[in-house]
Design an enzyme around this catalytic site. Structure first.
Site: not given
Length: 444
Positions: A25, A28, A271
């Protein structure tokens, strides 16, 4: 790993900083920055109800269209408000069908780079331009599953799917187990369908709560809207279907999401994978006319280069980092953390990063339970990343003397549990750091 002082410009520590690794993640960071650059912090998603025929005398003498653009905040309450607005406009009857239009994005619901085994789970939900958010976290393309045991061993288990719609089915085959017995209860969905089955044993002293993905989120949204229309006295004579609204369709009701700058908070703090993929496809649609992963990734890549972030060694097959084929180096992450400071949306973006040790989930996010009571509490803002065998932490640390540090730690291929304790210890050390009493250490 890489640690750089953004105040002084020097490198404090480097170890394989240019090695492209699976970022999970941490991807991101790239997606969110590109979205702010391409879409802007005031960007809003809209959901529109439209008709081709003027609803004179309360009758829509044709089809009614529910048109999505990817709003990840379209909750059941928001759908009800849309239906109330339709009824408030004077519409009482639709002679044709209720058509769900999710053509703003393409029809590729799941990235081919994702593991098919993840499909039932909320973090791998299908991506559509018309999708429901099941809760206040704005988890899209899923239903909330709640189950309670019966009063005695052998009794049926009471199960609920929310939001429940007419296109979902639930077979309740679970049973109540004795208190203290081993639980085996689960709720599964047959792939390619919306047929859910509850099975196994739920002990009498336990409850069950989870999220499960739906098949074709636009159908789920449209069926919920059809039910809401009925509740508000609007009769639809035809069926619920999917299709594209004609250009001449005129709005009957419309809803806008919160601005992107505000949406970044649940997206980055928690997230949220679905938000990342929606933003990636939205970038493709807005800048290239195609709401696809390929178009969005190409647009995001150009935006990152305009920010001054080299994409050499960067590979993206999605926006969330769920794809194990994604690659990013710590050097790329730190470069991004440096360059975004010069953009007018930086303060909004930085605020959306999880804050170490902050107990409020919409402040601390994925760092709420980490580094509390240490020097890092409230002074480290960073994005986490987790996949099997992958763990990452990248962000900012304010050092003891006020110096601003950017850091990126990416771990791949380790055995055993994720090395979060080591990551946290490093972040705490950065929060304790002062040039006055510590010499920089650099490792080849």
């Amino acid at each position: 790993m890489l640690v750089r002082s953004l105040t002084r410009g020097d490198v404090l520590y480097r170890d394989e900083a240019r090695t492209p690794l699976i970022p999970a993640s941490n991807a991101k960071l790239l997606t969110s920055a590109a979205a702010m650059e391409v879409l802007g912090r005031d960007y809003r998603f809209t959901t529109t109800v439209a008709a081709t025929e003027d609803p004179g005398d309360g009758l829509v003498d044709g089809d009614l269209y529910l048109i999505g653009t990817g709003d990840p905040t379209l909750t059941a309450d928001a759908v009800d408000e849309l239906a109330a607005e339709v009824a408030g406009s004077g519409v009482t009857e639709v002679a044709g069908d209720l058509i769900a239009d999710d053509t703003r994005f393409d029809d590729q619901r799941l990235s081919p780079a994702w593991d098919p085994a993840d499909e039932p789970y909320y973090y791998s939900a299908q991506i559509s331009a018309l999708t429901l958010a099941a809760n206040s976290d704005y988890d899209t393309g899923v239903v909330d599953v709640e189950a309670e045991p019966g009063g005695h061993a052998g009794d049926p288990v009471e199960v609920a799917l929310r939001p429940m719609t007419g296109n979902l089915t639930l077979a309740e085959e679970g049973s109540t187990g004795a208190p203290g017995s081993a639980p085996s209860f689960a709720v599964d969905r047959a792939r390619g369908t919306n047929d859910f089955t509850a099975h196994g044993s739920l002990p009498a002293d336990r409850t069950y709560s989870t999220l499960r993905t739906v098949h074709e989120p636009a159908d789920h949204a449209a069926h919920l809207f059809a039910a809401a229309l009925r509740d508000h006295g609007v009769h639809v004579a035809g069926e619920v279907a999917r299709g594209a609204a004609p250009q001449q369709a005129e709005p009957v009701a419309e809803r806008s999401s919160m601005e992107l700058g505000e949406l970044l908070v649940p997206f980055m703090k928690l997230s949220n994978n679905g938000h990342a993929e929606i933003l990636m496809k939205a970038m493709g649609r807005e800048a290239a006319g195609k709401g696809s992963w390929d178009a969005g990734i190409a647009v995001a890549t150009l935006a990152l280069r305009r920010l001054g972030v080299s994409t050499h060694g960067v590979a993206l097959d999605d926006g969330s980092g769920l794809a194990r084929s994604d690659r990013m180096s710590p050097a790329t992450a730190v470069r991004l953390l440096d360059r975004v400071r010069h953009r007018p949306w930086f303060d909004t973006w930085r605020t959306a990063l999880p804050v170490a040790g902050a107990p409020d989930r919409m402040v601390g996010g994925t760092l709420s339970g980490r580094m509390g009571g240490t020097a890092a509490e409230g002074r480290v803002r960073a994005k986490t990343g987790t996949l099997t065998g992958v763990s990452a932490l990248s962000g900012y640390a304010t050092a003891a003397d006020g110096e601003l540090l950017a850091f990126s730690i990416v771990n791949n291929g380790y055995a055993g549990g994720a090395p979060r304790g080591i990551q946290d210890a490093i972040a705490v050390r950065l929060a304790e750091f002062a040039h006055a009493d510590t010499a920089p250490v650099e490792q080849a």
